[in-house]
Design a protein around this motif. Structure first.
Motif, short mmCIF file in Angstrom:
data_model
loop_
_atom_site.label_atom_id
_atom_site.label_comp_id
_atom_site.label_asym_id
_atom_site.label_seq_id
_atom_site.Cartn_x
_atom_site.Cartn_y
_atom_site.Cartn_z
N VAL A 1 -2.73 83.13 -53.46
CA VAL A 1 -3.49 83.59 -52.21
C VAL A 1 -5.07 83.92 -52.77
CG1 VAL A 1 -3.69 85.48 -50.63
CG2 VAL A 1 -1.46 84.65 -51.11
N ALA B 1 -6.72 80.85 -52.88
CA ALA B 1 -7.01 80.32 -51.69
C ALA B 1 -8.19 81.06 -50.99
CB ALA B 1 -5.91 80.15 -50.79
N ARG B 2 -7.98 82.24 -51.14
CA ARG B 2 -9.06 83.15 -50.40
C ARG B 2 -10.36 83.00 -51.48
NH1 ARG B 2 -8.53 86.19 -46.50
NH2 ARG B 2 -10.26 87.70 -46.93
N SER C 1 -11.39 80.70 -52.96
CA SER C 1 -11.96 79.11 -52.78
C SER C 1 -12.87 79.17 -51.34
CB SER C 1 -10.86 78.10 -52.79
OG SER C 1 -10.07 78.17 -54.18
#
Lengths: 498, 268
Positions: A258, A261-262, A264
């Motif tokens: 997570v 992803a965040r 990025s």
């Protein structure tokens, strides 16, 4: 600027002492380079002293095969002397290992001699695999690279291991040597700025600022204040992007899906903001000799809102990440560079600041508009491990947002507007050094010009300097730590290989 | 597990592209386009002279710009705005090197159509899923960020059956970046050779296409085209993630509308 000293081997013999004496009086050794000239080849040491970067030089007369090594007195000179040997064939006499670093030439292939202006044939390389350095039961070699597993720049790390520990690591950076230094020859300052942006693409703004700084020093011009402020905004956005990138790679390595992803997502939004400001996700085309090409392409009100939102999002996720034990455990105690080693070697940027060094060109040798802005000061992180470097980067992200806001405030006050650049003239000549604090650390450009044309340009990125410490960062570490140590250095190979 | 709600916080951030156009792109430099004439010849001439990579040629039927050389510095746009403009259309990849010249050369249309048809026949097997092996052959480092961005939640190319693979033996598509540095020509060639058939090669970014500002030198080959057989040429300095995605889709015949296979941008 030190006047070039007269030729003569006796004077050359004293060169290491002269450089070491200045380091003994408090200067930091930044780098060593060679520059061909009419009276021989100039050997130039660049030193960080109060107020700026200065040089100490000596002449290697034509026909003289080498010069006395500096490495006996200055640990940080090791890679520079190997590079000079590769590019010019000049031998650092007394150097313990002059193995090829940026250009392993096949026998008979000619040296490029950047700065000589001579025509060059395509080189022939000799890239034989390295023989093992260690012997022992069960010791084997893992070549990481040059084509690596994942999306990476090309470089080869040769790890020799009995299974888990990393008692020997050798780095071969020459694979992507492009001959950048020679390419600068004959360009004017404007084209040179474009090439500087491509010397180390993830730090385009810092490289362009450092290069343009040298040209502006030669031309004797001051960049207008609004242009300096615009440079600050773009350079600090570049810093945040790079520090996020390093953190993203840590998160990926630690399996923090997570967070990966965040962060990025935040990085993508940041690059889009940079594109809104100037058309380029990497801030290209912003810096021109004498100033900038234009102002910020977004009204201040919108920029404040975008910056506030980004900072809130990034801060919140980084705070959470730094409270996630399974993330911290991978960084704590990993890849330790002790403070005394960092000091001796002159480690730069977050690598140095994570090992107790405090030098930061923005504060110590202000350029652009940094001298007019207030800098947030943070507690030092002297532990020297990957976690310390991560903490330094998080602090620097905060500091960057702080600087951006001030720069935009000040731009609003002074009103900005044309002219965004002063004319540097087209007859510039002489020798100068320009610098900037890139996200990776100090970058400098040694520039000589003649009648408006570049004759010798030597970019020195922090990546080049810091990668020389990589092989000592594995005292207690094992193979699974490799990815973290590499990401915590946060370097770009383009800036190393040249 | 405090991270779980955070993963849901933003809702869906993934682009609708290629199913639908993405709104992002305006104000972003993807390419330089040539506007329809008439042009001021002296200003076009000044732009051609100022171009740092000699991408502009002024012929009898007006100026042509080779996007395979263009580094997007914008000088021509500043000097001759009636002739050149920055364009946000990121679908700039072409299936032939000459397809990057705008406006298109009259003789190139048929050749480009033939190249596209041949390519898509050859790589039909890759349409459902394609595995990509990226090789940096002497880049400036920025394009690697853009390639890596393809797996972030915004581009999320896994949803399209596009995956990155470590082993070239599992790879269908070679994504080559950089000028073709002397030390990388061997590893690039070897990577290509061990890939199984059918395989397809993209030269990603102006450095890989034509050398860009670094060009040809004692250690730079002026692009990767002499080392591996390039199928798709993607300009950009560096190309954006959208540009990279559109080039991959073009390479396997999945670009909406079949892909033009030739650069647009002959003007509005």
């Amino acid at each position: 600027m030190t006047a070039p000293a007269g030729p003569g081997p006796a004077e050359l013999d004293r060169f290491p002492d002269r450089v070491a004496d200045r380091v003994g009086r408090g200067a930091r050794f930044c780098g060593l380079l060679a520059a061909p000239a009419a009276d021989g080849t100039h050997l130039v040491a660049v030193l960080a002293e109060a107020g700026g970067l200065h040089t100490e030089s000596a002449v290697v007369p034509d026909g003289c095969a080498g010069f006395p090594t500096l490495t006996a007195r200055l640990a940080g000179a090791t890679w520079y002397e190997r590079e000079i040997h590769d590019l010019f064939g000049l031998e650092a006499i007394g150097h313990r290992n002059l193995d090829p670093l940026v250009l392993p030439l096949a026998p008979g292939s000619s040296r490029p001699w950047p700065g000589s202006g001579k025509p060059r044939d395509a080189v022939e390389l000799d890239v034989a695999p390295l023989p093992p350095r260690l012997r022992g039961e069960g010791v084997f070699t893992i070549p990481y690279g040059p084509v690596r597993s994942g999306v990476f720049e090309s470089v080869e790390y040769l790890v020799e291991t009995p299974g888990e520990d990393i008692p020997s690591l050798r780095t071969r950076v020459f694979y992507k040597h492009r001959g950048i230094e020679a390419r600068f020859e004959g360009m004017d300052a404007a084209d040179g700025t474009l090439l500087a942006e491509r010397t180390e693409g993830v730090a385009s703004v810092a490289h362009a600022v450092a290069f343009a700084g040298a040209v502006e020093r030669l031309a004797g011009v001051e960049v207008p204040e609004p242009a300096g402020l615009v440079r600050v905004v773009h350079a600090e956005l570049e810093r945040i992007a790079n520090h996020l990138d390093s953190t993203i790679r840590h998160s990926e390595g630690a399996g923090q899906a997570v967070a990966f992803a965040r962060l990025s997502l935040h990085k993508e939004r940041l690059l889009r903001l940079r594109a809104r400001l100037c058309g380029s996700r990497f801030g290209r085309g912003v810096v021109v000799p004498g100033g900038v090409s234009s102002g910020l392409g977004v009204p201040a009100r919108e920029l404040y809102a975008a910056i506030d939102q980004l900072q809130r999002d990034i801060r919140s996720d980084l705070r959470m990440l730094m409270a996630t034990p399974s993330f911290l455990d991978r960084l704590r105690g990993t890849g330790v560079i002790p403070a005394d080693l960092a000091q001796d070697y002159g480690a730069l940027g977050p690598l140095g600041r994570g090992s107790g060094q405090s030098d930061d060109a923005r504060l110590a040798r202000p350029y652009a508009a940094y001298g007019r802005l207030g800098h947030q000061l943070f507690d030092p992180h002297p532990e020297g491990d990957a976690l310390a470097r991560q903490r330094v980067r998080i602090d620097e992200i905060e500091g960057a947002f702080h600087l951006i806001r001030q720069a935009v405030d000040r731009l609003e006050e002074v009103g900005g507007g044309a002219p965004w650049a002063v004319d540097v003239g087209d007859r510039v000549g002489g020798e100068a050094v320009g610098w900037a604090e890139a996200p990776q650390g100090e970058v400098f450009y040694f520039v000589t010009m003649d009648d408006g044309r570049l004759t010798r340009v030597k970019p020195r990125s922090a990546s080049f300097h810091n990668l020389g410490l990589f092989h000592v960062a594995f005292p207690n570490d094992i193979l699974t730590d490799f990815a973290f140590i590499e990401a915590s250095f946060g370097l770009s190979i383009a800036g190393v290989a040249g | 597990m405090p991270w779980i709600p955070r993963g849901l916080r933003e809702g869906i951030v993934t682009t609708p592209y290629p199913r639908r156009p993405d709104g992002y792109g305006r104000g972003f430099r993807a390419a330089v386009a040539v506007r329809p004439g008439p042009h001021d010849r002296s200003r076009v001439g000044a732009a051609a002279t100022a171009c740092p990579t000699d991408a502009i040629a002024d012929g009898a039927d007006g100026p042509r710009l080779d996007r395979g050389r263009c580094v997007l510095c914008g000088r021509c746009v500043a000097l001759a705005p009636e002739a050149f403009e920055l364009d946000a259309d990121f679908e700039t990849a072409g299936v032939a090197r000459e397809a990057l010249v705008v406006p298109a050369l009259p003789e190139s249309d048929a050749a480009v159509a033939a190249a596209r048809a041949a390519l898509h026949r050859r790589v039909r097997a890759l349409r459902r899923s394609v595995h990509v092996r990226h090789v940096d052959a002497g880049s400036d480092g920025a394009v690697e960020w853009e390639v890596a961005a393809l797996t972030n939640p915004v581009y999320d190319v896994h949803r399209l059956g596009i995956f990155f693979t470590a082993s070239p033996r599992h790879a269908d598509l070679l994504l080559a970046t950089g000028v073709g540095a002397a030390g990388m020509l061997g590893p690039l060639r070897e990577t290509y050779e061990v890939m199984p058939e059918p395989k397809v090669v993209i030269a990603a970014g102006v450095d890989a296409v034509g050398g860009g500002l670094v060009g040809r030198g004692y250690a730079a080959a002026g692009g990767v085209g002499d080392t591996v057989p390039v199928d798709v040429w993607l300009p950009g300095a560096p190309p954006s993630p959208f540009g990279l995605l559109s080039a991959i889709l073009l390479a396997v015949g999945l670009l909406p509308g079949g892909g033009h296979g030739t650069a647009r941008g002959a003007g509005a």
